[in-house]
Design an enzyme around this catalytic site. Structure first.
Site, PDB file in Angstrom:
ATOM      1  N   LYS A 242       0.818  -1.204   0.000  1.00 38.38           N
ATOM      2  CA  LYS A 242       0.000   0.000   0.000  1.00 38.38           C
ATOM      3  C   LYS A 242       0.863   1.270   0.000  1.00 38.38           C
ATOM      4  CE  LYS A 242      -3.450  -2.511  -0.511  1.00 38.38           C
ATOM      5  NZ  LYS A 242      -4.283  -3.235   0.408  1.00 38.38           N
TER       6      LYS A 242
HETATM    7  C1  PLP Z   1      -5.189  -4.387   0.611  1.00 36.82           C
HETATM    8  C2  PLP Z   1      -6.660  -4.299   0.663  1.00 36.82           C
HETATM    9  C3  PLP Z   1      -7.409  -4.866   1.713  1.00 36.82           C
HETATM   10  C4  PLP Z   1      -6.824  -5.760   2.745  1.00 36.82           C
HETATM   11  O1  PLP Z   1      -5.749  -5.245   3.421  1.00 36.82           O
HETATM   12  P1  PLP Z   1      -4.698  -6.277   4.117  1.00 36.82           P
HETATM   13  O2  PLP Z   1      -3.873  -5.368   4.954  1.00 36.82           O
HETATM   14  O3  PLP Z   1      -3.956  -6.949   3.027  1.00 36.82           O
HETATM   15  O4  PLP Z   1      -5.492  -7.233   4.949  1.00 36.82           O
HETATM   16  C5  PLP Z   1      -8.764  -4.646   1.729  1.00 36.82           C
HETATM   17  N1  PLP Z   1      -9.377  -3.939   0.769  1.00 36.82           N
HETATM   18  C6  PLP Z   1      -8.715  -3.406  -0.259  1.00 36.82           C
HETATM   19  C7  PLP Z   1      -9.457  -2.624  -1.281  1.00 36.82           C
HETATM   20  C8  PLP Z   1      -7.334  -3.578  -0.362  1.00 36.82           C
HETATM   21  O5  PLP Z   1      -6.676  -3.074  -1.407  1.00 36.82           O
END
Ligand code: PLP
Length: 409
Positions: free
Chosen positions: A196
């Site tokens: 992210k």
């Molecule tokens: C990355 C992501 C998640 C989940 O996050 P994690 O930290 O990997 O559990 C949920 N929703 C969206 C849209 C994402 O891109």
């Protein structure tokens, strides 16, 4: 017409893409301080607390809770919102698995609404068409850093007394008509997984937007076994089930240093996205992502759609040609809409059981969300990095234009 690299012509991208270090001495210093506390438990240390108070200042929200992942943040928001057995939650069919995991662990039922064909985000009219007496919440996903059309969505929620949870995992510092996404609904959920805008390895944040202390305490408790560690009713005699999704001081420490970089990262990504848009918008063989009026996108990735009627090639050929020009890309974002996964087709969230699906009249069929399906069949995704140079961005534009013009009808 320039000869495509895939046919032996010159490759458009001649220099390596810009790269950079996401972590440095800033993170190391915070980590060392965390270790020197002699505890890595968030409730005893100061790093997770500081991470959250910095986040609250940046977002101008009264309260937030740290979690072990973005998936956990979403589950915590659902639990805090009171989502429980047999409730229906309306959400997007193009998203990360993390969006639906918490719904099903609450034994609630995901209901998928269709998307707007060019924003790739939930269409308020389709949300309205999915309402039933069981609907308790709308879980919006701001895909790729692009804000959902929140005004009509909040209107629907108010009218039907639904909770609104915002999945902002891909949408840091995204603004919808001047307001940060994650502060508009009842809860905003963020991920700090390693892919992210900012990373703590894994981690997440839930904002509690009501401003009510009791909502904050309930949200906090749901991330920590429903133990009450704050307020007047402190105790460890839970009234209902909640998981342990605690963030450690190590993640909090890295998060403090990462947050200081977030504005710069989002500025770079917005600028890159806007430059790509400006360079591609006139091509009749593709359509760029539509951003709501008076809003911003912080581009977790860049995704456009091919208008195959105006091209002599298939999407496979287009993507292969773009790769050969030196531009990494992939077809669509996920292989298929979420409701086509075996667990939805067979209604098997839990092996050997069709619970909780049997509590609702929900069905999951090809064609349920035609726009979402068409998006995944025609989209081309180009990953972005905040470290790309201006030349990198110009090269991406040049490569896409070269391929699009070559195959244009
Ligand atoms: C990355 C992501 C998640 C989940 O996050 P994690 O930290 O990997 O559990 C949920 N929703 C969206 C849209 C994402 O891109």
């Amino acid at each position: 017409m320039h000869k495509l690299a895939i046919h032996g012509g010159d490759q458009t991208k001649k220099t390596p893409f810009g790269t950079g270090k996401r972590f440095g001495l800033e993170e190391a210093k915070e980590l060392l301080e965390a270790l020197e506390q002699n505890t890595l438990f968030y409730h005893f240390g100061h790093k997770v607390k500081k991470f959250l108070s910095d986040f609250n200042d940046m977002y101008q929200v009264p309260y937030s809770v740290a979690t072990s992942s973005g998936t956990a943040a979403l589950h915590v928001a659902l639990g805090a919102a009171g989502i429980t057995v047999g409730d229906e939650v309306i959400t997007s069919p193009i998203t990360d698995q993390g969006t639906v995991i918490g719904i099903l662990y609450q034994n609630a039922i995901p209901v998928f609404a269709d998307l707007e064909p060019h924003s790739y985000n939930l269409d308020p009219a389709s949300i309205e068409s999915r309402l039933t007496p069981r609907t308790k919440a709308i879980l919006v996903v701001h895909l790729a850093g692009n804000p959902c059309d929140m005004d009509p969505i909040m209107e629907i929620a108010r009218k039907h007394k639904l909770k609104v949870i915002e999945d902002c995992a891909q949408a840091y510092l995204t603004k919808y008509k001047g307001r940060l996404v994650g502060t508009i609904g009842d809860y905003g959920c963020f991920s700090t997984n390693d892919f992210k805008h900012i990373s703590t390895g894994d981690g997440g944040i839930v904002t509690v937007n009501s401003g009510l202390e009791e909502d904050y305490h309930r949200t906090h408790a749901f991330s920590d076994k429903n133990y009450r560690r704050m307020g007047t009713d402190v105790g460890r005699m839970p009234e209902s089930l909640a998981p342990n999704y605690r963030m450690t001081e190590l993640q909090g420490a890295v998060g403090i240093a990462q947050l200081r970089k977030l504005e710069w990262i989002c500025e770079q990504r917005s600028r890159i996205g806007m430059t790509l848009d400006a360079g591609l918008q006139d091509l009749p063989s593709l359509s760029i992502m539509k951003i709501p009026e008076a809003s911003t996108c912080t581009y977790w990735f860049y995704m456009f759609r091919l208008i195959l009627d105006n091209l002599t090639c298939s999407r496979e050929e287009f993507c292969a040609a773009l790769s050969a020009e030196g531009i990494t890309n992939r077809m669509g974002y996920i292989p298929d809409v979420i409701y086509m996964q075996p667990m939805f087709q067979q209604k098997h969230a839990y092996p050997g059981s069709t619970f909780p699906f049997e509590l609702s009249d929900v069905h999951y069929q090809r064609g349920d969300c035609p726009h979402a399906e068409a998006i995944l069949q025609t989209a081309v995704q180009v990953p972005l990095s905040e470290f790309y140079t201006h030349q990198d961005v110009l090269d991406i534009v040049a490569a896409i234009r070269k391929v699009a013009l070559y195959y244009q009808k």
